[in-house]
Scaffold this motif. Structure first.
Motif, short mmCIF file in Angstrom:
data_model
loop_
_atom_site.label_atom_id
_atom_site.label_comp_id
_atom_site.label_asym_id
_atom_site.label_seq_id
_atom_site.Cartn_x
_atom_site.Cartn_y
_atom_site.Cartn_z
N ARG A 41 -18.47 16.08 29.59
CA ARG A 41 -17.15 16.58 29.96
C ARG A 41 -16.92 17.94 29.32
NH1 ARG A 41 -16.65 11.18 30.45
NH2 ARG A 41 -15.20 10.44 32.06
N GLY A 42 -16.29 18.83 30.07
CA GLY A 42 -15.96 20.14 29.54
C GLY A 42 -14.62 20.59 30.07
N VAL A 43 -13.77 21.09 29.18
CA VAL A 43 -12.45 21.58 29.58
C VAL A 43 -12.58 23.06 29.93
CG1 VAL A 43 -10.05 21.94 28.86
CG2 VAL A 43 -11.30 19.90 28.10
N VAL A 44 -12.12 23.42 31.13
CA VAL A 44 -12.33 24.76 31.67
C VAL A 44 -10.99 25.41 32.01
CG1 VAL A 44 -13.37 26.05 33.57
CG2 VAL A 44 -14.56 24.05 32.62
N PRO A 45 -10.72 26.62 31.54
CA PRO A 45 -9.47 27.30 31.92
C PRO A 45 -9.46 27.63 33.41
CG PRO A 45 -10.91 28.80 30.70
CD PRO A 45 -11.54 27.43 30.63
N VAL A 46 -8.30 27.52 34.03
CA VAL A 46 -8.16 27.83 35.45
C VAL A 46 -7.82 29.31 35.59
CG1 VAL A 46 -6.88 27.35 37.57
CG2 VAL A 46 -7.40 25.48 35.98
N PRO A 47 -8.70 30.12 36.21
CA PRO A 47 -8.42 31.56 36.35
C PRO A 47 -7.16 31.79 37.18
CG PRO A 47 -10.71 31.03 36.92
CD PRO A 47 -9.98 29.73 36.83
N ASP A 48 -6.25 32.59 36.66
CA ASP A 48 -4.99 32.84 37.38
C ASP A 48 -4.54 34.27 37.09
OD1 ASP A 48 -2.41 32.88 38.47
OD2 ASP A 48 -2.09 30.75 38.00
N VAL A 64 -2.09 31.36 26.92
CA VAL A 64 -2.66 30.01 27.00
C VAL A 64 -2.72 29.61 28.48
CG1 VAL A 64 -2.49 27.61 26.26
CG2 VAL A 64 -1.60 29.44 24.79
N PRO A 65 -3.90 29.64 29.10
CA PRO A 65 -4.01 29.25 30.52
C PRO A 65 -3.93 27.74 30.67
CG PRO A 65 -6.17 29.72 29.62
CD PRO A 65 -5.19 30.04 28.52
N THR A 66 -3.68 27.31 31.89
CA THR A 66 -3.81 25.89 32.18
C THR A 66 -5.29 25.57 32.31
OG1 THR A 66 -2.99 24.09 33.59
CG2 THR A 66 -3.68 26.11 34.70
N ALA A 67 -5.64 24.29 32.32
CA ALA A 67 -7.05 23.92 32.29
C ALA A 67 -7.27 22.61 33.03
CB ALA A 67 -7.53 23.78 30.85
N MET A 68 -8.52 22.37 33.37
CA MET A 68 -8.89 21.06 33.91
C MET A 68 -10.26 20.68 33.36
SD MET A 68 -9.72 21.78 37.93
CE MET A 68 -10.03 20.02 38.21
N THR A 69 -10.59 19.41 33.48
CA THR A 69 -11.84 18.90 32.93
C THR A 69 -12.85 18.67 34.04
OG1 THR A 69 -10.66 17.81 31.12
CG2 THR A 69 -12.89 17.03 31.59
N PHE A 70 -14.07 19.16 33.83
CA PHE A 70 -15.17 18.90 34.76
C PHE A 70 -16.13 17.92 34.10
CE2 PHE A 70 -13.44 22.75 36.49
CZ PHE A 70 -13.58 22.57 37.86
N GLU A 291 4.06 33.77 23.08
CA GLU A 291 2.96 33.39 23.99
C GLU A 291 3.43 33.38 25.43
OE1 GLU A 291 1.65 29.39 22.97
OE2 GLU A 291 3.09 28.52 24.37
N VAL A 292 2.49 33.63 26.31
CA VAL A 292 2.65 33.34 27.74
C VAL A 292 1.76 32.13 28.00
CG1 VAL A 292 2.13 34.11 30.08
CG2 VAL A 292 3.23 35.67 28.47
N ARG A 293 2.35 31.10 28.58
CA ARG A 293 1.59 29.86 28.79
C ARG A 293 1.74 29.37 30.23
NH1 ARG A 293 -0.16 25.11 25.47
NH2 ARG A 293 0.45 26.31 23.63
N ALA A 294 0.62 28.90 30.78
CA ALA A 294 0.62 28.27 32.10
C ALA A 294 0.66 26.76 31.91
CB ALA A 294 -0.63 28.68 32.88
#
Length: 365
Positions: A41-48, A64-70, A291-294
């Motif tokens: 499993r790896g947590v990956v930032p979502v490019p935005d 701080v970007p949002t992220a999802m796990t692959f 901070e700017v956070r998604a």
């Protein structure tokens, strides 16, 4: 919100290389089947790009970007649903994820073994889909067997479920994934079924065919697109090997390669966004000098639900949400300009958050 996308496919199609490129985790990606056994499993930032635009205005201390796990799931083979190649174990790993990225090999290379002996994307997809259908068929049959007596005794709820399961089993027996008949799943636990999960196809091409695919490669891509259309799935062609190489370079050093291959951004970025979107997710932002956070949110969620993603106290003591649409935020060069033009709105707890909203929450506990 923790969301997971499982990377699946036959052995040696590029799954672990894709995972490594996404996460820089350096999971072994050897040239033989079943190199991956336990899922990684790896947590990956979502490019935005929107986060960058907001940050250029706010100039925060951190972003701080949002992220999802692959999840890198070992290669399935023909007979997986019957336990071939540790199939039952691997299928259980797929059952745990929320969406599926199916990697399909569309390149020939004598140095990389193809488990079926030749490249045939249509056949390869059908092998995986059939194994998932057979696994779902087994799960549906077990559930139907458990409630059959109750259904026949006159229990209305059990009979309704049994009738639905009968239709589901009919489709699965024909090799038809359940995502093509979502109406059958109403009232059932969808996570029980592998073939109900949203899907994206990653077409893995050779580096040389990214810019100008051969006629044979175009034919392979077309076959994948026809299957994807049945599943309302997206097809993302990429050279996973090339993406891996580009991932080792700085943004500045990548630019000449983007120009050479005629691409505007890494295909990897589009893949991450597509996987994120598959799950019906969207992003809203909070913006301040600290901070700017998604933040990740299900589409259709309310302001109070959005507040709860930050902290339960925000939801419990919710007073109002002060909202600026993303386009207005950028056009007015931030919160101050939006306020001056009357474009910051005070919204109540039932407001439906829109993708890209910049929100400040007022609360009291």
């Amino acid at each position: 919100m923790s969301v997971e996308c499982g990377i699946v496919g036959l052995p040696n199609v590029g799954k672990s290389t894709l995972f490594n490129t996404l996460t820089s985790a350096q999971v072994p990606a050897e040239n033989f089947p079943f190199c991956t056994v336990d899922p990684h499993r790896g947590v990956v930032p979502v490019p935005d790009p929107r986060m960058e635009s907001i940050s250029e205005i706010v100039k925060p201390e951190k972003k701080v970007p949002t992220a999802m796990t692959f999840v890198d799931i070992a290669g399935l083979v023909k007979g997986a649903s019957a336990g071939e190649g540790l199939g039952n174990q691997f299928l259980s790993h797929i059952r745990e994820v929320h969406a599926i990225a199916h990697v399909v090999r569309c390149f020939e290379d004598d140095n990389i073994i193809h488990v079926m002996g030749s490249v045939d994307p249509k056949r390869d997809i059908e092998i995986i889909e059939l194994e998932l259908c057979l696994s779902d068929l087994d799960a549906a049959k077990k559930r139907a067997d458990r409630i059959e007596r109750l259904a026949k005794s006159g229990n209305a709820e059990a009979k309704a479920e049994f009738d639905v399961l009968s239709k589901i089993m009919e489709n699965l027996g024909k090799g038809i994934p359940l995502r093509r008949h979502k109406e059958l799943l109403k009232g059932l636990t969808e996570d029980r079924f592998l073939t109900s999960k949203p899907l994206v196809f990653v077409v893995n091409l050779s580096e040389s065919e990214i810019r100008s695919p051969s006629e044979r490669t175009r034919g392979w891509i077309s076959e994948v697109e026809k299957i994807a259309a049945l599943d309302s799935a997206t097809v993302i062609p990429m050279s996973i090997g090339l993406e891996q190489q580009l991932g080792t370079l700085s943004e500045e050093d990548r630019k000449p390669f983007y120009e050479e291959y005629g691409i505007s951004e890494p295909a990897l970025h589009r893949f991450i966004r597509e996987a994120y979107g598959l799950l019906g997710l969207m992003t809203y932002f909070t913006a301040g000098v600290k901070e700017v956070r998604a933040w990740t949110l299900k589409r259709g969620s309310s302001a109070v639900e959005a507040a709860g993603t930050i902290h339960s106290d925000f939801a419990r003591g919710f007073i109002r949400a002060e909202v600026i649409a993303y386009a207005d935020y950028i056009a007015c060069k931030g919160e101050k300009g939006a306020k001056e033009k009357g474009l910051q709105r005070a919204e109540g707890r039932d407001y439906i958050v829109q993708d890209g909203d910049v929100i400040y929450f007022r609360f009291n506990v």
